[in-house]
Design an enzyme around this catalytic site. Structure first.
Site: not given
Ligand code: TYM
Length: 342
Positions: A116, A201, A204
């Site tokens: 990032k 990857k 969003k």
């Molecule tokens: P975030 O919002 O980026 O993504 C949410 C979940 O989706 C998964 N993910 C993917 N899995 C497969 N392929 C992809 N292209 C892909 N893009 C996203 C992410 O691995 C995630 O599991 N920091 C985290 C949110 C969070 C969190 C937590 C997760 C905050 N606190 C505590 C687990 C435990 C995040 O930004 O996820």
């Protein structure tokens, strides 16, 4: 004897429109996980503040959108705790405490921070401290609930490792305060790739929307995006799973496997001799069917904001009750006096 189930925590940050990657990587598993675990599903709105700069109203909307998707994915508020992170103040409180046990150098090593930081094209001086400290808030989310398992996509694995290290460090000094959590990452579908750049990857925050299938995409967009997805020029064309040699085809296979709930091996048998163009038609059809069902349910929940707010309110009360116990424990060990107990 009361048998307790292991505790499971997962979250998505409402920083944009949710993608097929979010769904396949984690959310599609949430419903069935409710049978085997005590689940907490959190809308990580404080995390989203690291991305959203302008308008608080759009964050407000995204929080309710995300909550609606949780319900549409089959998360049942009678079985699981669904809540919004900022409603449970204990997350911020533990976040600060864990900051005092985290090392600058380990945060600098986080791949997501490094990516990032480069992609934002900003000078070191203007990088927000929150971007660096972000994984500590994640650790607080997880450790507050004595979580055993965290289902995540591949990109979050390093953050869970960091969480484990912070927890071990605190436990070493103060006794067994935190459960050491484990990540749950599936063999396939844990890293859904961009459609036009399958070495990166699906995300969003991608500015090229053609790379991403959003959960609210209509049939026409799904069709165009998958039709244009990068494959390869192997002659004669052959469908098999090999991320290094055939990243585009492997990605489409993982998507197809997830949306049909079919094993890749079974799919490969069915797809023997099928041309890429025909394969893509199958993927389009199956992704559309899956998202269409999800969207119907989503719009149903999204139309009732007072219901969504009630779910969030009830969930926050339950989450607060659980998180207060962990916080009181660490306050005691650190010599702080928990306000409620004066
Ligand atoms: P975030 O919002 O980026 O993504 C949410 C979940 O989706 C998964 N993910 C993917 N899995 C497969 N392929 C992809 N292209 C892909 N893009 C996203 C992410 O691995 C995630 O599991 N920091 C985290 C949110 C969070 C969190 C937590 C997760 C905050 N606190 C505590 C687990 C435990 C995040 O930004 O996820």
């Amino acid at each position: 004897m009361i048998l307790t189930k292991p505790i499971l925590f997962s979250a998505v940050q409402p920083s944009g429109n949710l993608t097929l990657g979010n769904y396949i990587g984690t959310m599609r598993h949430w419903s069935s996980m409710q049978n085997n675990y005590d689940c907490l599903y959190c809308v990580a709105d404080l995390h989203a503040l690291t991305n959203i700069k302008k308008n608080i109203f759009s964050l407000n909307k995204l929080i309710l959108d995300t909550l609606s998707f949780y319900l549409a994915c089959g998360v049942d508020p009678n079985k699981s705790i669904i809540f919004v992170q900022s409603h449970v103040y204990q997350h911020s409180q533990l976040n600060w405490i864990l900051n005092c046990f985290s090392e600058f150098s380990e945060l600098l090593r986080m791949t997501q921070f490094k990516t990032k930081r480069c992609s934002n094209n900003t000078s070191v001086k203007s990088i927000k401290a929150a971007l660096l400290n972000y994984p500590i808030l994640m650790a607080a989310d997880i450790l507050l609930y004595q979580t055993n398992f965290v289902p995540v996509g591949e990109d979050q694995k390093q953050h869970i490792e960091l969480t484990r290290n912070i927890a071990r460090r605190v436990n070493y000094l103060y006794g067994n305060i935190f459960t050491i959590p484990e990540s749950l990452i599936t063999q396939y579908g844990s890293k859904i790739m961009s459609l036009l750049e399958p070495e990166k990857k699906m995300s969003k925050s991608d500015i090229n929307h053609k790379n991403v299938i959003y959960l609210l995409d209509d049939m026409y967009s799904i069709m165009l995006k998958i039709k244009n997805a990068v494959t390869d020029s192997e002659i004669p064309s052959k469908i098999y799973h090999d991320i290094n040699k055939k990243p585009g085809i492997s990605n489409l296979l993982e998507i197809l496997s997830a949306v049909t709930n079919k094993d890749i091996k079974i799919l490969l048998k069915e797809l023997e001799g099928v041309m890429y163009s025909e394969f893509k038609k199958i993927v389009i059809d199956c992704v559309y069917k899956c998202l269409n069902n999800l969207q119907k349910s989503y719009y149903n929940y999204r139309s009732d904001e007072s219901y969504l707010k009630k779910i969030a309110y009830d969930g926050a009360i339950k989450a607060q009750l659980k998180s207060k116990k962990t916080l009181k424990n660490i306050y005691d060990k650190l010599g702080l006096i928990a306000f409620e107990y004066i």
